[in-house]
Design an enzyme around this catalytic site. Structure first.
Site, PDB file in Angstrom:
ATOM      1  N   ARG A 199      44.282  35.517  51.919  1.00  0.00           N
ATOM      2  CA  ARG A 199      45.100  34.454  52.536  1.00  0.00           C
ATOM      3  C   ARG A 199      45.595  34.844  53.930  1.00  0.00           C
ATOM      4  O   ARG A 199      46.276  34.075  54.598  1.00  0.00           O
ATOM      5  CB  ARG A 199      46.325  34.139  51.669  1.00  0.00           C
ATOM      6  CG  ARG A 199      45.974  33.560  50.317  1.00  0.00           C
ATOM      7  CD  ARG A 199      47.224  33.170  49.537  1.00  0.00           C
ATOM      8  NE  ARG A 199      46.940  33.139  48.120  1.00  0.00           N
ATOM      9  CZ  ARG A 199      46.399  32.101  47.476  1.00  0.00           C
ATOM     10  NH1 ARG A 199      46.116  30.989  48.125  1.00  0.00           N
ATOM     11  NH2 ARG A 199      46.155  32.161  46.188  1.00  0.00           N
ATOM     12  N   ARG A 214      50.952  37.754  50.797  1.00  0.00           N
ATOM     13  CA  ARG A 214      50.183  37.467  49.582  1.00  0.00           C
ATOM     14  C   ARG A 214      48.829  38.185  49.629  1.00  0.00           C
ATOM     15  O   ARG A 214      48.669  39.153  50.357  1.00  0.00           O
ATOM     16  CB  ARG A 214      50.064  35.944  49.422  1.00  0.00           C
ATOM     17  CG  ARG A 214      51.452  35.285  49.332  1.00  0.00           C
ATOM     18  CD  ARG A 214      51.367  33.804  49.087  1.00  0.00           C
ATOM     19  NE  ARG A 214      50.686  33.528  47.815  1.00  0.00           N
ATOM     20  CZ  ARG A 214      50.182  32.340  47.495  1.00  0.00           C
ATOM     21  NH1 ARG A 214      50.290  31.330  48.342  1.00  0.00           N
ATOM     22  NH2 ARG A 214      49.580  32.167  46.334  1.00  0.00           N
ATOM     23  N   ARG A 272      53.062  23.071  40.258  1.00  0.00           N
ATOM     24  CA  ARG A 272      52.095  24.124  40.577  1.00  0.00           C
ATOM     25  C   ARG A 272      52.824  25.410  40.989  1.00  0.00           C
ATOM     26  O   ARG A 272      53.499  25.436  42.019  1.00  0.00           O
ATOM     27  CB  ARG A 272      51.230  23.648  41.738  1.00  0.00           C
ATOM     28  CG  ARG A 272      50.295  24.677  42.277  1.00  0.00           C
ATOM     29  CD  ARG A 272      49.670  24.235  43.606  1.00  0.00           C
ATOM     30  NE  ARG A 272      48.746  25.236  44.057  1.00  0.00           N
ATOM     31  CZ  ARG A 272      48.358  25.385  45.314  1.00  0.00           C
ATOM     32  NH1 ARG A 272      48.807  24.574  46.246  1.00  0.00           N
ATOM     33  NH2 ARG A 272      47.522  26.334  45.643  1.00  0.00           N
ATOM     34  N   ASP A 311      36.997  23.093  63.510  1.00  0.00           N
ATOM     35  CA  ASP A 311      36.216  22.427  64.550  1.00  0.00           C
ATOM     36  C   ASP A 311      36.718  21.006  64.798  1.00  0.00           C
ATOM     37  O   ASP A 311      36.704  20.526  65.937  1.00  0.00           O
ATOM     38  CB  ASP A 311      34.731  22.385  64.154  1.00  0.00           C
ATOM     39  CG  ASP A 311      34.038  23.728  64.343  1.00  0.00           C
ATOM     40  OD1 ASP A 311      34.667  24.662  64.877  1.00  0.00           O
ATOM     41  OD2 ASP A 311      32.847  23.834  63.948  1.00  0.00           O
ATOM     42  N   ALA A 325      44.157  25.887  50.680  1.00  0.00           N
ATOM     43  CA  ALA A 325      43.134  26.937  50.653  1.00  0.00           C
ATOM     44  C   ALA A 325      42.066  26.756  51.724  1.00  0.00           C
ATOM     45  O   ALA A 325      41.417  27.727  52.131  1.00  0.00           O
ATOM     46  CB  ALA A 325      42.495  26.987  49.272  1.00  0.00           C
ATOM     47  N   GLU A 368      50.360  24.289  62.288  1.00  0.00           N
ATOM     48  CA  GLU A 368      49.928  24.699  60.946  1.00  0.00           C
ATOM     49  C   GLU A 368      51.152  25.161  60.158  1.00  0.00           C
ATOM     50  O   GLU A 368      51.950  25.947  60.677  1.00  0.00           O
ATOM     51  CB  GLU A 368      48.931  25.866  61.094  1.00  0.00           C
ATOM     52  CG  GLU A 368      48.533  26.494  59.781  1.00  0.00           C
ATOM     53  CD  GLU A 368      47.633  27.714  59.996  1.00  0.00           C
ATOM     54  OE1 GLU A 368      47.285  28.053  61.139  1.00  0.00           O
ATOM     55  OE2 GLU A 368      47.289  28.341  58.975  1.00  0.00           O
ATOM     56  N   PRO A 382      44.173  20.588  49.736  1.00  0.00           N
ATOM     57  CA  PRO A 382      43.916  20.615  48.297  1.00  0.00           C
ATOM     58  C   PRO A 382      45.041  21.241  47.474  1.00  0.00           C
ATOM     59  O   PRO A 382      45.673  22.207  47.907  1.00  0.00           O
ATOM     60  CB  PRO A 382      42.642  21.459  48.183  1.00  0.00           C
ATOM     61  CG  PRO A 382      42.580  22.248  49.441  1.00  0.00           C
ATOM     62  CD  PRO A 382      43.211  21.379  50.492  1.00  0.00           C
ATOM     63  N   ASN A 383      45.243  20.661  46.323  1.00  0.00           N
ATOM     64  CA  ASN A 383      46.187  21.125  45.289  1.00  0.00           C
ATOM     65  C   ASN A 383      47.649  20.873  45.624  1.00  0.00           C
ATOM     66  O   ASN A 383      48.526  21.103  44.794  1.00  0.00           O
ATOM     67  CB  ASN A 383      45.972  22.620  44.966  1.00  0.00           C
ATOM     68  CG  ASN A 383      44.571  22.897  44.469  1.00  0.00           C
ATOM     69  OD1 ASN A 383      44.120  22.232  43.533  1.00  0.00           O
ATOM     70  ND2 ASN A 383      43.858  23.823  45.090  1.00  0.00           N
ATOM     71  N   HIS A 396      52.721  26.471  56.151  1.00  0.00           N
ATOM     72  CA  HIS A 396      52.513  26.912  54.770  1.00  0.00           C
ATOM     73  C   HIS A 396      53.853  27.070  54.094  1.00  0.00           C
ATOM     74  O   HIS A 396      54.803  27.591  54.712  1.00  0.00           O
ATOM     75  CB  HIS A 396      51.754  28.248  54.732  1.00  0.00           C
ATOM     76  CG  HIS A 396      50.413  28.150  55.367  1.00  0.00           C
ATOM     77  ND1 HIS A 396      49.343  27.544  54.739  1.00  0.00           N
ATOM     78  CD2 HIS A 396      49.982  28.513  56.584  1.00  0.00           C
ATOM     79  CE1 HIS A 396      48.303  27.559  55.558  1.00  0.00           C
ATOM     80  NE2 HIS A 396      48.665  28.138  56.681  1.00  0.00           N
ATOM     81  N   LEU A 397      53.921  26.659  52.850  1.00  0.00           N
ATOM     82  CA  LEU A 397      55.145  26.849  52.073  1.00  0.00           C
ATOM     83  C   LEU A 397      55.411  28.339  51.861  1.00  0.00           C
ATOM     84  O   LEU A 397      56.515  28.837  52.071  1.00  0.00           O
ATOM     85  CB  LEU A 397      54.997  26.152  50.717  1.00  0.00           C
ATOM     86  CG  LEU A 397      54.852  24.627  50.775  1.00  0.00           C
ATOM     87  CD1 LEU A 397      53.855  24.142  49.741  1.00  0.00           C
ATOM     88  CD2 LEU A 397      56.185  23.963  50.601  1.00  0.00           C
ATOM     89  N   SER A 398      54.381  29.036  51.421  1.00  0.00           N
ATOM     90  CA  SER A 398      54.519  30.467  51.140  1.00  0.00           C
ATOM     91  C   SER A 398      54.222  31.263  52.412  1.00  0.00           C
ATOM     92  O   SER A 398      53.592  30.754  53.340  1.00  0.00           O
ATOM     93  CB  SER A 398      53.553  30.872  50.024  1.00  0.00           C
ATOM     94  OG  SER A 398      52.211  30.655  50.428  1.00  0.00           O
ATOM     95  N   HIS A 432      41.803  29.041  54.781  1.00  0.00           N
ATOM     96  CA  HIS A 432      41.129  30.345  54.761  1.00  0.00           C
ATOM     97  C   HIS A 432      39.613  30.236  54.696  1.00  0.00           C
ATOM     98  O   HIS A 432      38.924  31.250  54.676  1.00  0.00           O
ATOM     99  CB  HIS A 432      41.619  31.156  53.546  1.00  0.00           C
ATOM    100  CG  HIS A 432      43.093  31.018  53.303  1.00  0.00           C
ATOM    101  ND1 HIS A 432      44.029  31.427  54.224  1.00  0.00           N
ATOM    102  CD2 HIS A 432      43.808  30.467  52.276  1.00  0.00           C
ATOM    103  CE1 HIS A 432      45.241  31.155  53.755  1.00  0.00           C
ATOM    104  NE2 HIS A 432      45.129  30.564  52.581  1.00  0.00           N
ATOM    105  N   TYR A 455      55.601  28.141  45.220  1.00  0.00           N
ATOM    106  CA  TYR A 455      55.622  26.954  46.084  1.00  0.00           C
ATOM    107  C   TYR A 455      56.889  26.115  45.969  1.00  0.00           C
ATOM    108  O   TYR A 455      57.041  25.127  46.684  1.00  0.00           O
ATOM    109  CB  TYR A 455      54.388  26.087  45.799  1.00  0.00           C
ATOM    110  CG  TYR A 455      53.087  26.803  46.098  1.00  0.00           C
ATOM    111  CD1 TYR A 455      52.800  27.230  47.395  1.00  0.00           C
ATOM    112  CD2 TYR A 455      52.164  27.077  45.092  1.00  0.00           C
ATOM    113  CE1 TYR A 455      51.618  27.902  47.678  1.00  0.00           C
ATOM    114  CE2 TYR A 455      50.977  27.747  45.362  1.00  0.00           C
ATOM    115  CZ  TYR A 455      50.716  28.154  46.669  1.00  0.00           C
ATOM    116  OH  TYR A 455      49.543  28.822  46.956  1.00  0.00           O
ATOM    117  N   ASN A 489      49.148  21.273  56.541  1.00  0.00           N
ATOM    118  CA  ASN A 489      49.060  22.357  55.572  1.00  0.00           C
ATOM    119  C   ASN A 489      47.694  22.189  54.912  1.00  0.00           C
ATOM    120  O   ASN A 489      47.522  21.331  54.042  1.00  0.00           O
ATOM    121  CB  ASN A 489      50.172  22.282  54.528  1.00  0.00           C
ATOM    122  CG  ASN A 489      50.089  23.446  53.547  1.00  0.00           C
ATOM    123  OD1 ASN A 489      49.129  24.215  53.558  1.00  0.00           O
ATOM    124  ND2 ASN A 489      51.095  23.567  52.689  1.00  0.00           N
TER     125      ASN A 489
END
Ligand code: DQA
Length: 151
Positions: free
Chosen positions: A111, A107, A18, A87, A77, A98, A10-11, A100-102, A80, A23, A74
């Site tokens: 997170r 943070r 954003r 599953d 959200a 997995e 998402p996002n 993540h950009l950040s 988390h 990001y 990625n």
């Protein structure tokens, strides 16, 4: 030739506009293009999907079983919050990295926990768009090692 499913949660469709301080300024399309270039060098194929909907991502993970050797994700959200995504990854048992950009550990405390991490081969976090490229390299390396060890 390995085929890899790239899942963006998402996002991430809003990348570029954003919170660029967190990001970066690359769009999702630009990140996907970079991944395709990296995939060509690695002689693998990548297919990318983005969704803001948890169930869509769960379905995409299920469908990956028939078509892909590994997953680069990625989960945004949902990282988390989503036991369902965790599953699904555990259920299909496809090697998953997995990203993540950040750097999620620098943070907010909410997170710092990932539901995905325990079912992933590993996690790359904090290198901006490069996290995806590094994750792809790590996944392909893992798949090659697996192939060598299983013949
Ligand atoms: C993110 C980190 C998450 O905490 C956040 O919810 C995102 C993006 C990242 O790539 O840094 O949407 O996964």
């Amino acid at each position: 030739m390995f085929s890899i499913l790239v899942l963006h949660g998402p996002n991430l469709n809003l990348l570029g506009q954003r919170e660029p301080g967190i990001y970066g300024s690359l769009t999702l399309e630009a990140i996907d293009r970079q991944l395709e270039e990296a995939a060509a060098v690695l002689q693998v194929t990548v297919s990318s999907l983005q969704s803001n909907h948890e169930g869509f991502l769960v379905d995409a993970i299920h469908d990956a079983l028939e078509q892909y050797h590994g997953i680069l994700i990625n989960a945004g959200a949902y990282t988390h919050t989503s036991i369902a995504l965790r599953d699904a990854i555990a259920a299909v048992a496809l090697p998953t990295v997995e990203v993540h950009l950040s750097n999620i550990y620098r943070r907010e405390p909410f997170r710092h926990h990932s539901y995905i991490a325990p079912v992933a081969i590993g996690q790359i976090s904090g290198f901006g768009a490069d996290s995806y490229r590094l994750g792809l390299h790590a996944l392909v390396h893992h798949l090659k090692q697996l192939e060598l060890s299983t013949g």
